[in-house]
Design an enzyme around this catalytic site. Structure first.
Site, mmCIF file in Angstrom:
data_model
loop_
_atom_site.group_PDB
_atom_site.id
_atom_site.type_symbol
_atom_site.label_atom_id
_atom_site.label_comp_id
_atom_site.label_asym_id
_atom_site.label_seq_id
_atom_site.Cartn_x
_atom_site.Cartn_y
_atom_site.Cartn_z
ATOM 1 N N TYR A 19 98.202 86.160 39.886
ATOM 2 C CA TYR A 19 97.610 85.513 40.698
ATOM 3 C C TYR A 19 96.969 86.349 41.912
ATOM 4 O O TYR A 19 97.297 87.614 41.880
ATOM 5 C CB TYR A 19 98.315 84.535 41.203
ATOM 6 C CG TYR A 19 99.429 85.023 42.505
ATOM 7 C CD1 TYR A 19 99.094 85.225 43.925
ATOM 8 C CD2 TYR A 19 100.692 85.465 41.858
ATOM 9 C CE1 TYR A 19 100.061 85.574 44.575
ATOM 10 C CE2 TYR A 19 101.685 85.908 42.826
ATOM 11 C CZ TYR A 19 101.234 86.049 44.315
ATOM 12 O OH TYR A 19 102.244 86.599 45.148
ATOM 13 N N CYS A 20 95.851 85.918 42.230
ATOM 14 C CA CYS A 20 94.933 86.728 43.245
ATOM 15 C C CYS A 20 94.545 85.706 44.456
ATOM 16 O O CYS A 20 95.069 84.372 44.418
ATOM 17 C CB CYS A 20 93.997 87.453 42.641
ATOM 18 S SG CYS A 20 92.849 86.673 41.375
ATOM 19 N N THR A 21 93.606 86.080 45.322
ATOM 20 C CA THR A 21 93.196 85.147 46.391
ATOM 21 C C THR A 21 92.323 83.912 45.649
ATOM 22 O O THR A 21 92.761 82.904 46.075
ATOM 23 C CB THR A 21 92.339 86.008 47.226
ATOM 24 O OG1 THR A 21 93.258 87.236 47.843
ATOM 25 C CG2 THR A 21 92.311 85.110 48.565
#
Length: 220
Positions: A176-178
């Site tokens: 996951y990332c922003t």
């Protein structure tokens, strides 16, 4: 009230300088602040705007066939988020210095599916946080790992080392990332290294917060 938009799109852009000029002209006289970057790979943007100008911008950008299916992640805020209008060219949307097969990205899972996967995770599950150190320290998913990188350009090397220490068939990588853009590239790199089960949180932390709140989240 202002709308805050986050979006990206990988699509060929032959002349990024023309897109920068068109955006600056469109924003002139409008109630908008932003950080938008173009490259020949596409666009990566974050912006805040009045409701009217946000709607006008989304309609205007989608009128271009290259961006007609672009997905905007939205939430509201009481003031403008960015200090000014910034629209620039970058050599790469995400600094990587590696060739990536974008047809091999990890499977996208919705925030609801992601929550269920967190609740069902086992010892073969690896949760990777590919945001920066500052964001990690503010908050992250329970049980997540932050790759030890000095720069994001080091991720290809990290992916190769990871492939030598993990079972490529059994390991379930949840990344996951922003907002989602780094996961597109990084998940593809893991697939290229031989990992078979690679998943990315669709819409990133932004969309998860909007849909699922703080379930299984530690920190802010």
């Amino acid at each position: 009230m202002f709308w805050v938009l986050a979006y990206y799109k990988f699509t060929p852009v032959a002349k990024p300088e023309e897109e920068v000029a068109k955006h600056k002209a469109f924003f002139s006289g409008r109630d908008v602040t932003c950080r938008i970057y173009f490259s020949q790979e596409g666009v990566n943007g974050q912006m805040s705007a009045s409701v009217e100008d946000a709607n006008n911008y989304m309609e205007w950008l989608r009128s271009d066939s290259r961006f007609q299916d672009i997905v905007f992640k939205m939430h509201t805020y009481h003031e403008q988020v960015f200090p000014r209008v910034t629209v620039k060219i970058r050599p790469q949307l995400v600094a990587l210095d590696a060739t990536v097969d974008m047809s091999q990205t990890g499977s996208r899972v919705s925030p609801k599916e992601w929550r269920q996967m967190l609740e069902e995770r086992d010892d073969d599950t690896l949760i990777l946080d590919v945001r920066n150190d500052y964001e990690w320290e503010l908050g992250h998913f329970e049980g997540a790992e932050l790759p030890k990188l000095e720069q994001f350009r080091e991720f290809p090397k990290y992916a190769k080392i990871l492939s030598q220490t993990r079972d490529l068939k059994k390991t379930k990588v949840m990344m996951y990332c922003t907002g989602g853009i780094r996961c597109e590239l990084y998940s593809a790199l893991l697939k290229q290294e031989g990992f078979e089960k690679v998943y990315q949180l669709d819409g990133g932390v932004i969309q998860y917060g909007l849909d699922e709140g703080s379930k299984h989240w530690e920190g802010k």
